[in-house]
Write a protein that holds these residues in place. Sequence first.
Motif, mmCIF file in Angstrom:
data_model
loop_
_atom_site.group_PDB
_atom_site.id
_atom_site.type_symbol
_atom_site.label_atom_id
_atom_site.label_comp_id
_atom_site.label_asym_id
_atom_site.label_seq_id
_atom_site.Cartn_x
_atom_site.Cartn_y
_atom_site.Cartn_z
ATOM 1 N N GLY A 8 -6.976 63.792 55.248
ATOM 2 C CA GLY A 8 -7.036 62.455 55.858
ATOM 3 C C GLY A 8 -8.425 61.855 55.810
ATOM 4 O O GLY A 8 -8.904 61.292 56.796
ATOM 5 N N SER A 10 -9.483 59.308 54.079
ATOM 6 C CA SER A 10 -9.547 57.923 53.570
ATOM 7 C C SER A 10 -10.214 56.978 54.554
ATOM 8 O O SER A 10 -10.773 55.960 54.136
ATOM 9 N N GLY A 12 -11.722 56.388 59.012
ATOM 10 C CA GLY A 12 -12.020 56.935 60.333
ATOM 11 C C GLY A 12 -12.829 58.217 60.339
ATOM 12 O O GLY A 12 -13.832 58.359 59.619
ATOM 13 N N GLY A 14 -12.126 61.287 59.294
ATOM 14 C CA GLY A 14 -12.138 62.081 58.058
ATOM 15 C C GLY A 14 -13.173 61.579 57.074
ATOM 16 O O GLY A 14 -13.919 62.362 56.477
ATOM 17 N N ALA A 80 -5.990 64.958 59.235
ATOM 18 C CA ALA A 80 -4.971 63.925 59.025
ATOM 19 C C ALA A 80 -4.033 63.816 60.223
ATOM 20 O O ALA A 80 -3.609 64.823 60.787
ATOM 21 N N ASN A 103 1.572 65.602 62.102
ATOM 22 C CA ASN A 103 0.495 66.018 63.018
ATOM 23 C C ASN A 103 0.546 67.497 63.391
ATOM 24 O O ASN A 103 -0.486 68.065 63.730
ATOM 25 N N VAL A 129 -8.599 68.815 64.132
ATOM 26 C CA VAL A 129 -8.830 67.713 65.060
ATOM 27 C C VAL A 129 -7.544 67.533 65.856
ATOM 28 O O VAL A 129 -6.499 67.207 65.281
ATOM 29 N N TYR A 144 3.545 62.670 70.675
ATOM 30 C CA TYR A 144 2.177 62.902 70.156
ATOM 31 C C TYR A 144 1.529 64.046 70.932
ATOM 32 O O TYR A 144 0.912 64.943 70.344
ATOM 33 N N ILE A 176 -10.685 58.668 72.933
ATOM 34 C CA ILE A 176 -10.490 57.526 72.031
ATOM 35 C C ILE A 176 -11.569 57.518 70.940
ATOM 36 O O ILE A 176 -12.750 57.679 71.239
ATOM 37 N N ILE A 177 -11.122 57.364 69.684
ATOM 38 C CA ILE A 177 -12.064 57.116 68.583
ATOM 39 C C ILE A 177 -11.804 55.691 68.112
ATOM 40 O O ILE A 177 -10.646 55.305 67.876
ATOM 41 N N ASN A 184 -2.670 51.724 63.217
ATOM 42 C CA ASN A 184 -1.580 52.452 62.566
ATOM 43 C C ASN A 184 -0.609 53.102 63.550
ATOM 44 O O ASN A 184 0.417 53.644 63.132
#
Length: 265
Positions: A8, A10, A12, A14, A80, A103, A129, A144, A176-177, A184
């Motif tokens: 993952g 692409s 944020g 990662g 990811a 996940n 993560v 989640y 929170i990031i 998404n």
Amino acid sequence: MKTIFITGASTGLGKAAALLFQANGWKVYATMRNTEKRKDLKTIENITVLELDVTKPEQINEVTAKVIADGGVDVVLNNAGYGLAGPAESLTDDQIVEQLNTNLLGVIRVTKSFIPYFREKKDGLFIAVTSLAGLIPVPVNSIYNTAKTGVEAFYESLAFELGDFNIGTKTVSPGIIKSAFSDNVQIGLMDEYMPTFQRGMQAMAFDTFGSTSEEIAAIVYEAATDGKKQLNYVAGADAQKHYEHRLNLGRQGYINYLDDFDPKK
Ligand SMILES: NC(=O)c1ccc[n+]([C@@H]2O[C@H](COP(=O)([O-])OP(=O)(O)OC[C@H]3O[C@@H](n4cnc5c(N)ncnc54)[C@H](OP(=O)(O)O)[C@@H]3O)[C@@H](O)[C@H]2O)c1
């Protein structure tokens, strides 16, 4: 030269981790579903961009074999993932299966594919993560939470299982990031749950906190390089505050706290 394999990468966290490790002299395999998304990374020295969707077991095995044949890796970073929020009864079976497939099962698959290689060389580190949601119940996020709690349980289990082979497992659990994550996230809404949802969000005051991808990437870097036997890194001021609160109150105590939360008090 140390080498890290990242899923993952692409956007944020990662992507930030790929750049941070590269800047610190690491070789980086930055994997992502759509390699066209990150043409910029392809031009950076010591970063190799590879296609990888963590829901595709055959592709995972092929990519793992390729990087091992190319010289191998020292650290595997399972990053990811995406958000699925909303009351459990509002979510479709497809949404639930896709969330667990990505996940939770994605982490299990990628980790498992590298275990024989790490076991034979008697060295290696897995970092996953997860989330604050892997440590405490984030309100109205049950599926989640289940996926991330599952990864925490998997990595804690592996810490025992792989210890004899000098293979480490660590989890990084951010609050929170500020990333594309919120764009998404899939959300199931039902009016009946709005009071519960709003009470939970007020109790956690997520809007007043948050870390950048770069700040969390720095904690991932610490986890990869500090040489400590430390299973979990609670990442970010928000995650630390809520987790400490939950530890103080205990499991039932924290549920009671969320149930009874009144912003006016
Ligand atoms: N943002 C937050 O508030 C937050 C908080 C706690 C934990 N986390 C966790 O942090 C990790 C990184 O999230 P982020 O904040 O950096 O969000 P992000 O910017 O949305 O990045 C998520 C990454 O996961 C990738 N991904 C999704 N499904 C995939 C699949 N099937 N196979 C391979 N890659 C896939 C995405 O790829 P595409 O570009 O192809 O979609 C993207 O590269 C996730 O595990 C997330 O659960 C995030």
